[in-house]
Design a protein around this motif. Structure first.
Motif, short mmCIF file in Angstrom:
data_model
loop_
_atom_site.label_atom_id
_atom_site.label_comp_id
_atom_site.label_asym_id
_atom_site.label_seq_id
_atom_site.Cartn_x
_atom_site.Cartn_y
_atom_site.Cartn_z
N TYR A 137 1.37 -5.67 1.23
CA TYR A 137 2.36 -6.67 0.83
C TYR A 137 1.82 -7.52 -0.33
O TYR A 137 2.49 -7.72 -1.34
N LEU A 138 0.57 -7.98 -0.15
CA LEU A 138 -0.01 -8.87 -1.17
C LEU A 138 -0.20 -8.14 -2.50
O LEU A 138 0.10 -8.69 -3.56
N VAL A 139 -0.68 -6.88 -2.44
CA VAL A 139 -0.86 -6.11 -3.68
C VAL A 139 0.51 -5.91 -4.34
O VAL A 139 0.64 -6.05 -5.56
N ILE A 160 9.06 -1.38 -5.12
CA ILE A 160 8.12 -2.27 -4.42
C ILE A 160 8.85 -3.50 -3.91
O ILE A 160 8.70 -3.89 -2.75
N ALA A 161 9.69 -4.09 -4.78
CA ALA A 161 10.42 -5.31 -4.37
C ALA A 161 11.30 -5.02 -3.16
O ALA A 161 11.45 -5.86 -2.27
N ARG A 162 11.89 -3.82 -3.13
CA ARG A 162 12.75 -3.47 -2.00
C ARG A 162 11.94 -3.31 -0.71
O ARG A 162 12.34 -3.72 0.35
N SER A 163 10.74 -2.71 -0.85
CA SER A 163 9.91 -2.47 0.34
C SER A 163 9.36 -3.76 0.93
O SER A 163 9.15 -3.85 2.15
N LEU A 164 9.09 -4.76 0.06
CA LEU A 164 8.43 -5.99 0.55
C LEU A 164 9.19 -6.63 1.71
O LEU A 164 8.59 -7.02 2.70
#
Ligand SMILES: [Zn+2]
Ligand SMILES: [Zn+2]
Length: 460
Positions: A137-139, A160-164
């Motif tokens: 999440y942080l990466v 990535i934004a969707r997965s967060l």
């Protein structure tokens, strides 16, 4: 083409990070519509100042929360919490000594020791929820915000934004801290405990991780990444999205038109869209049933066995609570009782009740039922405390025949209960609570025939 809606102010000269320098409302002249994720009501977002949030007028669910300098803030917090995590995994976590025998553990050993006791599933759950998923999440946050701060989104930013947002409920560093405190209080009377650097670093990490996830302004982030496409033509506020055959994206909030087959992906973030989650009630029932079945072995079998001077005493979840009460540490007993009994049982009952009454929900009832749903969704992860207590004690209390703790089969069963009830809350679609027409049939009496006819037409 993507930023053709951006108002470029001639008086304001902004250097490259234009993407992130102004919130969406100062760069758009048109109304930005949102469909509430919990009640499906369509409303227009008001202009927001930093620290302000926009709530749904129907159910009070927070649609957007505006932060000052969100990219800079979450970048700084994510870097700080990643550093804290690196320190937390590199140094000793906690050590204990009893009658000259001592043992010192690192954070990762809370998972690896479980593998040695043939509990690989529990080990995976522990390491994923306290370190691997938070690290990913942080990466992801750093990768995204770095691109936004440079004014040029990095590759894969959208995915990535969707997965967060999907990772957040599964990050349990804060629950692990409670588990660690409970474990330490449990053994404090029996042995000498000393906390390592890693323990304090992990506390800092848990706090910073929480702050990082709170600092993300998803609305601003999606606007900076992909702009704000127009809502489907003719979308009106003051009614539900379903009535207009549109739906709000659960990830980025954009309103999308739904095709006839009801299957679509968001045009901005590519998330799967549904008018209502498919087979929501059936899936929730199935998961609740599975969780109830697993709750039986979770209580019948021992969650851990303590061996001291050759004699072993297995203890169940309830047995552990009773033992703590006898030791006089009732605050810890209360924590374990609430986390392991009240929360999972309450959640099973609450979700079953919501599923049962979903078709008989009026506007007023829907409000209180939505609040109940939010509560079950929020508290679910805190049940993991007892699983973390087992993981920590098993790794820490290793003094041969003098004193040692081994995990019991209930640890896996109870972990499964927590995961299954969390999934059950996720598959339940709260919008169903608001779908019943608010017009109720009149009370039976003089117009008995009318009542039955109306009831049938409402239920059917
Ligand atoms: Zn709402
Ligand atoms: Zn979307």
């Amino acid at each position: 083409m993507r930023y053709n809606h951006v108002i470029k102010r001639p008086s304001l000269t902004i250097s490259p990070p234009l993407v992130d320098s102004q919130p969406p409302e100062t760069r758009l002249t048109r109304r930005r519509l949102r469909a509430c994720h919990e009640c499906d009501w369509v409303s227009a977002l008001p202009p927001l100042g930093s620290g302000e949030k926009a709530n749904c007028p129907r159910c009070a669910h927070t649609l957007v929360k505006r932060h000052r300098f969100p990219a800079q803030r979450s970048m700084a917090l994510a870097v700080a919490s990643l550093i804290a995590l690196i320190i937390a995994v590199s140094f000793p976590f906690v050590s204990f000594s009893v009658s000259g025998v001592s043992n010192r553990i690192e954070l990762s050993q809370t998972a690896t020791t479980l593998i040695a006791f043939h509990q690989p599933m529990v080990a995976i759950a522990v390491i994923m929820t306290i370190a691997v998923l938070p690290a990913l999440y942080l990466v992801g946050v750093i990768w995204l915000q770095y691109g936004l701060l440079r004014g040029r989104p990095q590759p894969f930013s959208r995915d990535i934004a969707r997965s967060l947002s999907h990772l957040v409920p599964w990050m349990m560093a804060d629950v692990f801290i409670i588990g660690a405190l409970v474990s330490l209080i449990k053994v404090a009377g029996l042995a000498q405990i000393s906390l390592g650097i890693s323990f304090w670093a992990f506390c800092a990490f848990a706090l910073l991780l929480l702050k990082t996830s709170q600092s993300l302004d998803a609305d601003w982030m999606w606007f900076s990444l992909e702009g704000e496409p127009l809502a489907p033509e003719g979308t009106r506020t003051g009614t539900t999205a379903a009535a207009q055959n549109v739906t709000g994206c659960p990830t980025c909030g954009l309103i999308n038109r739904l095709p006839a087959n009801g299957k679509a992906r968001c045009s901005r973030c590519h998330e799967k869209l549904h008018k209502r989650l498919p087979h929501s009630l059936q899936r929730t029932w199935a998961l609740l049933f599975a969780a109830t079945i697993m709750y039986i072995p979770a209580n019948v079998y021992p969650i851990m066995t303590t061996t001291s001077l050759g004699s072993s005493s297995p203890s169940t979840i309830i047995g552990g609570v009773v033992q703590l009460l006898q030791m006089g540490s009732w605050p810890v007993a209360a924590v374990i009782f609430v986390a392991s009994v009240i929360v999972p049982v309450g959640k099973l009952f609450a979700l079953s009740w919501l599923c049962l009454t979903v078709r008989r929900s009026g506007e007023l009832k829907a409000q209180s039922r939505t609040r109940l749903y939010r509560l079950t969704e929020f508290i679910g992860r805190w049940s993991m405390v007892d699983v973390f207590v087992v993981a920590i004690l098993v790794a820490l209390i290793r003094a041969g025949s003098l004193m040692s703790i081994t995990p019991g089969p209930a640890a896996l069963a109870f972990g499964a209960v927590v995961v299954l009830t969390m999934l059950a809350a996720m598959t339940f679609d709260p919008r169903l609570l608001w779908d019943t027409p608010p017009l109720r049939a009149p009370r039976p009496g003089r117009a008995a025939t009318f009542t039955i006819a109306t009831k049938e037409s409402v239920d059917g």
